[in-house]
Enzyme design. Sequence first.
Site, PDB file in Angstrom:
ATOM      1  N   MET A  83      -0.558  32.696  -9.295  1.00 12.39           N
ATOM      2  CA  MET A  83       0.860  32.909  -8.963  1.00 12.39           C
ATOM      3  C   MET A  83       0.934  33.045  -7.455  1.00 12.39           C
ATOM      4  O   MET A  83       1.188  34.131  -6.913  1.00 12.39           O
ATOM      5  CB  MET A  83       1.373  34.168  -9.693  1.00 12.39           C
ATOM      6  CG  MET A  83       1.570  33.938 -11.187  1.00 12.39           C
ATOM      7  SD  MET A  83       1.571  35.463 -12.158  1.00 12.39           S
ATOM      8  CE  MET A  83      -0.173  35.623 -12.472  1.00 12.39           C
ATOM      9  N   ASP A 190       2.437  33.120 -22.273  1.00 14.73           N
ATOM     10  CA  ASP A 190       1.996  34.216 -21.404  1.00 14.73           C
ATOM     11  C   ASP A 190       3.123  35.200 -21.104  1.00 14.73           C
ATOM     12  O   ASP A 190       4.099  34.867 -20.429  1.00 14.73           O
ATOM     13  CB  ASP A 190       1.469  33.605 -20.088  1.00 14.73           C
ATOM     14  CG  ASP A 190       0.822  34.651 -19.191  1.00 14.73           C
ATOM     15  OD1 ASP A 190       0.701  35.814 -19.610  1.00 14.73           O
ATOM     16  OD2 ASP A 190       0.447  34.290 -18.052  1.00 14.73           O
TER      17      ASP A 190
HETATM   18  C1  DX5 Z   1       2.365  38.120 -15.757  1.00 19.09           C
HETATM   19  C2  DX5 Z   1       0.981  37.611 -16.081  1.00 19.09           C
HETATM   20  C3  DX5 Z   1       0.549  37.855 -17.484  1.00 19.09           C
HETATM   21  C4  DX5 Z   1       0.416  39.309 -17.840  1.00 19.09           C
HETATM   22  C5  DX5 Z   1       0.537  39.449 -19.312  1.00 19.09           C
HETATM   23  O1  DX5 Z   1       2.728  37.669 -14.517  1.00 19.09           O
HETATM   24  O2  DX5 Z   1       0.923  36.203 -15.888  1.00 19.09           O
HETATM   25  O3  DX5 Z   1      -0.659  37.167 -17.783  1.00 19.09           O
HETATM   26  O4  DX5 Z   1      -0.806  39.846 -17.429  1.00 19.09           O
HETATM   27  O5  DX5 Z   1       0.518  40.785 -19.630  1.00 19.09           O
HETATM   28  P1  DX5 Z   1       1.196  41.356 -20.961  1.00 19.09           P
HETATM   29  O6  DX5 Z   1       0.471  40.707 -22.105  1.00 19.09           O
HETATM   30  O7  DX5 Z   1       0.954  42.802 -20.844  1.00 19.09           O
HETATM   31  O8  DX5 Z   1       2.640  40.964 -20.923  1.00 19.09           O
HETATM   32 ZN    ZN Z   2      -0.893  35.141 -16.637  1.00 21.37          ZN
END
Ligand code: DX5
Ligand code: ZN
Length: 231
Positions: A83, A190
């Site tokens: 990201m 995700d």
């Molecule tokens: C958010 C991330 C996700 C996050 C998911 O920006 O890309 O991968 O770690 O975490 P949970 O499963 O807790 O929503």
């Molecule tokens: Zn992620």
Amino acid sequence: MTNDQMTQNQNKQKNRYMIIATSLLAANFLKLSDECQMLNESEADWFHLDVMDGRFVPNISFGIPIIEQIRKTTSKICDVHLMIVKPENLTEAFKKAGADILTVHLEACKHLHRNIRQIKSLGMQAGVAINPHSPVKLLKDVLADIDVVCLMSVNPGFGGQSFIPHSIKKIKQLRKMIDDAGLKVKIEVDGGVTLDNAKQIVDAGADVLVAGNAVFKSADPKQTIHQLKSL
Ligand code: DX5
Ligand code: ZN
């Protein structure tokens, strides 16, 4: 036969194999080595590693030195979700750090096709992530060139957010696009995946479930992974 086994068999018949990608963003960083060992002993398939730069997303997580260390603990797939802006500047460094899959954001890449080529030329699998506001049709012209679509079901930047319900419609649309084109691209969902909504996500057409908080904050992470795997 239990209900779990019946669903597993149905998925096998459909040639579907659920992949569980555990997000270490929710792990205890002071006990990272124990957390990695726990995942190695579990049925988790991929280590999902979230890299945030404080520019593309309003948060900073971890980067190359941590991924290098995590890589040494496991032979499982390291699925690196970038990201960050200008991922092309660091593609080679992430390869060296041990990424097997490198995912860049559609919204962060002006020349997405070039990014994909760069990732593939370095011998990694290429993923493209799309934010909740981006329609899946924007992926049409790169779908044949990639291995994974990371469909964001929360706005990227933080773990522990709630699943955005509209994502189900997007998973179904993307499933149709991939199947109609006869491709094998995996749909990775995700954000906000829990034991309560995972079945609905799988039924909509997901191949890979990312799970952070649902696993690491549960009383028995290995058992939770097993339950996700048995959907
Ligand atoms: C958010 C991330 C996700 C996050 C998911 O920006 O890309 O991968 O770690 O975490 P949970 O499963 O807790 O929503
Ligand atoms: Zn992620």
